[in-house]
Design a protein around this motif. Sequence first.
Motif, PDB file in Angstrom:
ATOM      1  N   TRP A  31      40.348  42.250  19.611  1.00 28.51           N
ATOM      2  CA  TRP A  31      40.009  41.346  18.512  1.00 28.51           C
ATOM      3  C   TRP A  31      40.788  41.683  17.250  1.00 28.51           C
ATOM      4  N   GLY A  32      40.989  43.001  17.043  1.00 37.11           N
ATOM      5  CA  GLY A  32      41.790  43.382  15.879  1.00 37.11           C
ATOM      6  C   GLY A  32      43.215  42.888  15.990  1.00 37.11           C
ATOM      7  N   GLN A  33      43.821  43.046  17.179  1.00 37.99           N
ATOM      8  CA  GLN A  33      45.179  42.553  17.391  1.00 37.99           C
ATOM      9  C   GLN A  33      45.231  41.033  17.304  1.00 37.99           C
ATOM     10  N   LEU A  34      44.173  40.382  17.835  1.00 41.06           N
ATOM     11  CA  LEU A  34      44.133  38.921  17.783  1.00 41.06           C
ATOM     12  C   LEU A  34      44.039  38.426  16.347  1.00 41.06           C
ATOM     13  N   LYS A  35      43.204  39.067  15.549  1.00 40.84           N
ATOM     14  CA  LYS A  35      43.096  38.680  14.136  1.00 40.84           C
ATOM     15  C   LYS A  35      44.423  38.895  13.409  1.00 40.84           C
ATOM     16  N   MET A  36      45.049  40.041  13.703  1.00 42.54           N
ATOM     17  CA  MET A  36      46.349  40.302  13.074  1.00 42.54           C
ATOM     18  C   MET A  36      47.372  39.245  13.486  1.00 42.54           C
ATOM     19  N   LEU A  37      47.345  38.878  14.782  1.00 43.66           N
ATOM     20  CA  LEU A  37      48.264  37.847  15.267  1.00 43.66           C
ATOM     21  C   LEU A  37      48.006  36.509  14.571  1.00 43.66           C
ATOM     22  N   ILE A  38      46.713  36.178  14.379  1.00 40.73           N
ATOM     23  CA  ILE A  38      46.375  34.923  13.704  1.00 40.73           C
ATOM     24  C   ILE A  38      46.881  34.943  12.266  1.00 40.73           C
ATOM     25  N   VAL A  84      49.295  36.790  11.010  1.00 41.47           N
ATOM     26  CA  VAL A  84      50.768  36.765  11.006  1.00 41.47           C
ATOM     27  C   VAL A  84      51.266  35.348  11.275  1.00 41.47           C
ATOM     28  N   THR A  85      50.595  34.645  12.213  1.00 45.13           N
ATOM     29  CA  THR A  85      50.980  33.263  12.509  1.00 45.13           C
ATOM     30  C   THR A  85      50.790  32.370  11.291  1.00 45.13           C
ATOM     31  N   ILE A  86      49.643  32.531  10.606  1.00 48.04           N
ATOM     32  CA  ILE A  86      49.386  31.740   9.396  1.00 48.04           C
ATOM     33  C   ILE A  86      50.433  32.044   8.329  1.00 48.04           C
ATOM     34  N   LEU A  87      50.773  33.336   8.179  1.00 45.20           N
ATOM     35  CA  LEU A  87      51.786  33.713   7.190  1.00 45.20           C
ATOM     36  C   LEU A  87      53.139  33.108   7.523  1.00 45.20           C
TER      37      LEU A  87
END
Length: 209
Positions: A97-104, A106-109
Amino acid sequence: MIGIDVSWITEQLDDCFPNSNSLFYISDLNNRIIYSKDTSFLNQTLNELYTSEKDSSTGSLLVSRDGITYHVWQQIVNNDIVLTLLVPVQYYNTQVWGQLKMLIWVTILIIAIGLGISAYFSLYITRPIKQLSQHMEQPELTAIQPYKANDEIGALYQSFNAMVEKQELLISEIYDYSEEQKQLRFQVLQSQINPHFLFNTLDTIYWKA
């Protein structure tokens, strides 16, 4: 194999999964543990140490011991030994979940940066065209300040200024031609008036005589 020190593997494991209580085993093809950080597990099988179950969501193998459930990864090496890694489900889910949140994020950025760059280039392209359009709407058409960039828009500005210069030259020629025509007409009228005036003068003298 049993006599080889492979404790460095657990050190690498601790670096990859810090504070996760992950476990690493080396076993033979009969599933007998030949290496474990806890030496009391040697010569035992995973089935003797852990209770096996299936993850209902993914179908992967899970094992449990002392109230802790582990994800299981196994890899056979050289058809002789089996490497087994156990990672606690809670730690795994937290990391996923931490990696998924970071991926989200990063994608938004990345999307935000892409939109910003698109907006910048859109303004970079449309702003000079809009300025030229507004300049052309003025009552008196004059040359516009040249565009600095040597691209298609710069060529458009140069073409517009060349058109304005030719137009001004054409207007000047038409004006000069109009003035010349006026002078010619005046001279023609003057040449017509002079004989008529001379005739009237002579006729008046005749009658006076």
